[in-house]
Scaffold this motif. Structure first.
Motif, PDB file in Angstrom:
ATOM      1  N   ALA A 156       0.816  -1.218   0.000  1.00 53.76           N
ATOM      2  CA  ALA A 156       0.000   0.000   0.000  1.00 53.76           C
ATOM      3  C   ALA A 156       0.848   1.264   0.000  1.00 53.76           C
ATOM      4  CB  ALA A 156      -0.948  -0.015   1.198  1.00 53.76           C
ATOM      5  N   ASP A 157       1.995   1.260   0.705  1.00 51.25           N
ATOM      6  CA  ASP A 157       2.841   2.458   0.729  1.00 51.25           C
ATOM      7  C   ASP A 157       3.350   2.810  -0.671  1.00 51.25           C
ATOM      8  OD1 ASP A 157       2.509   2.813   3.415  1.00 51.25           O
ATOM      9  OD2 ASP A 157       4.520   2.156   3.996  1.00 51.25           O
ATOM     10  N   LEU A 158       3.782   1.815  -1.421  1.00 48.99           N
ATOM     11  CA  LEU A 158       4.282   2.089  -2.772  1.00 48.99           C
ATOM     12  C   LEU A 158       3.143   2.559  -3.671  1.00 48.99           C
ATOM     13  CD1 LEU A 158       6.476   2.172  -4.885  1.00 48.99           C
ATOM     14  CD2 LEU A 158       6.228  -0.307  -5.200  1.00 48.99           C
ATOM     15  N   VAL A 159       1.960   1.983  -3.518  1.00 50.32           N
ATOM     16  CA  VAL A 159       0.819   2.428  -4.323  1.00 50.32           C
ATOM     17  C   VAL A 159       0.494   3.890  -4.018  1.00 50.32           C
ATOM     18  CG1 VAL A 159      -1.640   2.084  -4.793  1.00 50.32           C
ATOM     19  CG2 VAL A 159      -0.129   0.102  -4.533  1.00 50.32           C
ATOM     20  N   GLU A 160       0.534   4.261  -2.732  1.00 49.70           N
ATOM     21  CA  GLU A 160       0.297   5.650  -2.363  1.00 49.70           C
ATOM     22  C   GLU A 160       1.336   6.575  -3.012  1.00 49.70           C
ATOM     23  OE1 GLU A 160       0.318   8.540   1.608  1.00 49.70           O
ATOM     24  OE2 GLU A 160       0.288   6.357   1.854  1.00 49.70           O
ATOM     25  N   ALA A 161       2.600   6.182  -2.955  1.00 48.88           N
ATOM     26  CA  ALA A 161       3.650   7.002  -3.558  1.00 48.88           C
ATOM     27  C   ALA A 161       3.484   7.090  -5.073  1.00 48.88           C
ATOM     28  CB  ALA A 161       5.023   6.428  -3.205  1.00 48.88           C
ATOM     29  N   LEU A 162       3.054   5.999  -5.696  1.00 48.84           N
ATOM     30  CA  LEU A 162       2.806   6.014  -7.134  1.00 48.84           C
ATOM     31  C   LEU A 162       1.679   6.981  -7.480  1.00 48.84           C
ATOM     32  CD1 LEU A 162       3.107   2.234  -8.039  1.00 48.84           C
ATOM     33  CD2 LEU A 162       4.433   4.078  -9.080  1.00 48.84           C
ATOM     34  N   TYR A 163       0.632   6.978  -6.693  1.00 44.50           N
ATOM     35  CA  TYR A 163      -0.489   7.874  -6.972  1.00 44.50           C
ATOM     36  C   TYR A 163      -0.061   9.336  -6.855  1.00 44.50           C
ATOM     37  CZ  TYR A 163      -4.447   4.759  -7.754  1.00 44.50           C
ATOM     38  OH  TYR A 163      -5.333   3.866  -8.303  1.00 44.50           O
ATOM     39  N   GLU A 164       0.816   9.633  -5.894  1.00 47.08           N
ATOM     40  CA  GLU A 164       1.338  10.990  -5.801  1.00 47.08           C
ATOM     41  C   GLU A 164       2.072  11.373  -7.088  1.00 47.08           C
ATOM     42  OE1 GLU A 164       2.165  11.250  -0.970  1.00 47.08           O
ATOM     43  OE2 GLU A 164       3.840  11.092  -2.375  1.00 47.08           O
ATOM     44  N   ARG A 165       2.937  10.470  -7.541  1.00 46.13           N
ATOM     45  CA  ARG A 165       3.730  10.752  -8.741  1.00 46.13           C
ATOM     46  C   ARG A 165       2.839  10.821  -9.981  1.00 46.13           C
ATOM     47  NH1 ARG A 165       8.609  13.200  -9.095  1.00 46.13           N
ATOM     48  NH2 ARG A 165       9.621  12.674 -11.077  1.00 46.13           N
ATOM     49  N   LEU A 166       1.867   9.918 -10.070  1.00 43.50           N
ATOM     50  CA  LEU A 166       0.957   9.916 -11.215  1.00 43.50           C
ATOM     51  C   LEU A 166       0.082  11.168 -11.213  1.00 43.50           C
ATOM     52  CD1 LEU A 166      -0.038   6.148 -11.097  1.00 43.50           C
ATOM     53  CD2 LEU A 166       1.342   7.250 -12.876  1.00 43.50           C
ATOM     54  N   GLY A 167      -0.277  11.644 -10.015  1.00 40.41           N
ATOM     55  CA  GLY A 167      -1.031  12.893  -9.932  1.00 40.41           C
ATOM     56  C   GLY A 167      -0.230  14.070 -10.439  1.00 40.41           C
ATOM     57  N   GLU A 168       1.066  14.080 -10.133  1.00 39.22           N
ATOM     58  CA  GLU A 168       1.933  15.147 -10.650  1.00 39.22           C
ATOM     59  C   GLU A 168       2.003  15.119 -12.167  1.00 39.22           C
ATOM     60  OE1 GLU A 168       5.604  14.389  -8.702  1.00 39.22           O
ATOM     61  OE2 GLU A 168       4.910  15.074  -6.732  1.00 39.22           O
ATOM     62  N   ARG A 169       1.917  13.925 -12.736  1.00 38.58           N
ATOM     63  CA  ARG A 169       1.950  13.795 -14.198  1.00 38.58           C
ATOM     64  C   ARG A 169       0.589  14.062 -14.847  1.00 38.58           C
ATOM     65  NH1 ARG A 169       6.247  11.274 -17.052  1.00 38.58           N
ATOM     66  NH2 ARG A 169       8.145  11.599 -15.841  1.00 38.58           N
ATOM     67  N   GLY A 170      -0.482  14.049 -14.045  1.00 35.96           N
ATOM     68  CA  GLY A 170      -1.813  14.240 -14.604  1.00 35.96           C
ATOM     69  C   GLY A 170      -2.407  12.997 -15.218  1.00 35.96           C
ATOM     70  N   ALA A 171      -1.837  11.826 -14.934  1.00 34.75           N
ATOM     71  CA  ALA A 171      -2.341  10.569 -15.489  1.00 34.75           C
ATOM     72  C   ALA A 171      -3.610  10.129 -14.756  1.00 34.75           C
ATOM     73  CB  ALA A 171      -1.262   9.495 -15.383  1.00 34.75           C
ATOM     74  N   ARG A 172      -4.243   9.077 -15.278  1.00 33.76           N
ATOM     75  CA  ARG A 172      -5.493   8.564 -14.715  1.00 33.76           C
ATOM     76  C   ARG A 172      -5.269   7.141 -14.220  1.00 33.76           C
ATOM     77  NH1 ARG A 172      -6.277  11.285 -19.328  1.00 33.76           N
ATOM     78  NH2 ARG A 172      -6.172   9.357 -20.545  1.00 33.76           N
ATOM     79  N   PRO A 173      -4.981   6.960 -12.923  1.00 34.02           N
ATOM     80  CA  PRO A 173      -4.680   5.628 -12.404  1.00 34.02           C
ATOM     81  C   PRO A 173      -5.906   4.904 -11.841  1.00 34.02           C
ATOM     82  CG  PRO A 173      -4.138   7.263 -10.745  1.00 34.02           C
ATOM     83  CD  PRO A 173      -4.680   8.013 -11.938  1.00 34.02           C
ATOM     84  N   THR A 174      -5.807   3.592 -11.840  1.00 37.85           N
ATOM     85  CA  THR A 174      -6.740   2.740 -11.110  1.00 37.85           C
ATOM     86  C   THR A 174      -5.934   1.603 -10.516  1.00 37.85           C
ATOM     87  OG1 THR A 174      -8.835   1.527 -11.235  1.00 37.85           O
ATOM     88  CG2 THR A 174      -7.305   1.232 -13.059  1.00 37.85           C
ATOM     89  N   THR A 175      -6.435   1.014  -9.450  1.00 39.72           N
ATOM     90  CA  THR A 175      -5.694  -0.039  -8.752  1.00 39.72           C
ATOM     91  C   THR A 175      -6.485  -1.336  -8.742  1.00 39.72           C
ATOM     92  OG1 THR A 175      -4.586   1.547  -7.314  1.00 39.72           O
ATOM     93  CG2 THR A 175      -4.612  -0.736  -6.581  1.00 39.72           C
ATOM     94  N   GLU A 176      -5.786  -2.415  -9.025  1.00 40.56           N
ATOM     95  CA  GLU A 176      -6.334  -3.765  -8.886  1.00 40.56           C
ATOM     96  C   GLU A 176      -5.570  -4.429  -7.751  1.00 40.56           C
ATOM     97  OE1 GLU A 176      -5.903  -7.821 -11.434  1.00 40.56           O
ATOM     98  OE2 GLU A 176      -6.751  -6.122 -12.531  1.00 40.56           O
TER      99      GLU A 176
END
Length: 358
Positions: A34-54
């Protein structure tokens, strides 16, 4: 949060997949990451991408497979449709129990692999990467403390990948024009392959993080000889130990294992392509210097060679050549640090783990 987790996320988004604001991103992860997923979402938010998690939940997957009749196994069309709309896939490993699923019928697991093949094919058309989040369970498998395992993982991930690519290009230059490869190790491995006309892939941390190997694809009917594997292969929670394969005309004609031979048998019987090789990989990452019983790392060590049963690496196979196809891609590793050599066109390119150009 450990700053190294954020650095890991940065490497995955920037170096491995080069995410942009136009990208639909799938993050597939165990709950332990979960910690890495949270960090990824921060980085993806900075890029403006559209993430989803499985989220992966192995206990739930075990319960489902044990309850499901083998004849009811089929492709999940909703997952296939979602993958078709995905641009980037980030796959995260990190276990709580490596043996979860060990009491699932191997035939059901093989059927599940076949059913997932259309989804796998769609995923391979995305920009994808597989990586590892350090967990206590994986530290235990590596026989390391949790802190030591974290240090090991982050040291392997945060490297000068441009320098690694340049180092590996020397082996690429040897393999690309090559016709034959021979692997000899101890008394139990003497395998001969044709790679005539095949390309060579320089893995510097894009599809795998950590990276650190050079790979090619054997001609589909060329494997001859025998090979014994020094590290266990884990399939659906079961460890295959002491595996041995004998090849004739590119196909496994005999096999054995000291432990869980039935699992190896089920793997080979997944489909016709599962008895043939889809990859030859040569480890070159000198930053990984000990076995951890984790193939994502072990196969990158500079003293190892691995072959994969099943699906071939399409990027190495020209359009006019036969491509081995299978629902599985199972890497199996040989320690070549002692009493070993790799020959390319009858010339030794590595002996006892040391390349001739080192």
């Amino acid at each position: 949060m450990d700053d190294r987790v954020r650095r890991h996320a940065e490497i995955l988004v920037d170096h491995c997949t080069d995410v942009s604001a136009d990208d639909n991103v799938l993050v597939r992860a165990p709950t332990a990451a979960a910690d890495l997923v949270e960090a990824l979402y921060e980085r993806l938010g900075e890029r403006g991408a559209r993430p989803t998690t499985e989220w992966r939940h192995r206990r739930a997957a075990r319960a489902y497979r044990r309850a499901l009749d083998a004849e009811d196994v089929r492709t999940a069309d909703h997952r296939l449709a979602a993958m078709a709309e995905t641009d980037v896939v980030i796959l995260i490993k990190g276990g709580e129990n490596a043996a979860e699923g060990s009491d699932v019928d191997p035939e059901k697991s093989a059927a599940a692999s076949r059913a997932k093949r259309p989804i796998l094919e769609e995923r391979l058309d995305t920009r994808w990467v597989i990586t590892q989040h350090p967990t206590p369970a994986d530290a235990q498998r590596a026989e390391l403390s949790t802190r030591a395992w974290e240090d090991f993982v982050y040291d392997a991930v945060d490297r000068d990948w441009d320098a690694q690519r340049r180092f590996q290009s020397r082996l690429v230059d040897v393999l690309e024009p090559a016709e034959t490869v021979r692997i000899v190790s101890g008394d139990d491995t003497d395998l001969r392959l044709s790679v005539d006309g095949m390309g060579a892939f320089n893995d510097a941390g894009e599809d795998n993080m950590p990276g650190g190997e050079v790979a090619t694809v054997p001609v589909v009917d060329s494997a001859e000889g025998r090979i014994a594997f020094d590290l266990p292969v884990t399939r659906n929670g079961r460890e295959i130990r002491g595996g041995r394969l004998t090849f004739e005309d590119g196909e496994v004609v005999d096999h054995a294992a000291e432990r869980n031979e039935a699992v190896l048998t089920a793997l080979l019987e997944t489909d016709d392509g599962a008895r043939r090789l889809g990859e030859l990989g040569i480890g070159m990452n000198r930053g990984i210097d000990e076995f951890t019983d984790n193939l994502l790392f072990d196969e990158k060590m500079g003293d190892t060679v691995h072959v994969a049963l099943g699906d071939a690496m399409a990027e190495c196979v020209p359009d006019d050549r036969e491509l081995n196809e299978s629902a599985v891609h199972a890497d199996m590793l040989v320690d070549v640090s002692e009493r070993s050599r790799i020959e390319v066109d009858s010339e030794v390119v590595q002996e006892n783990g040391t390349f001739v150009f080192e």
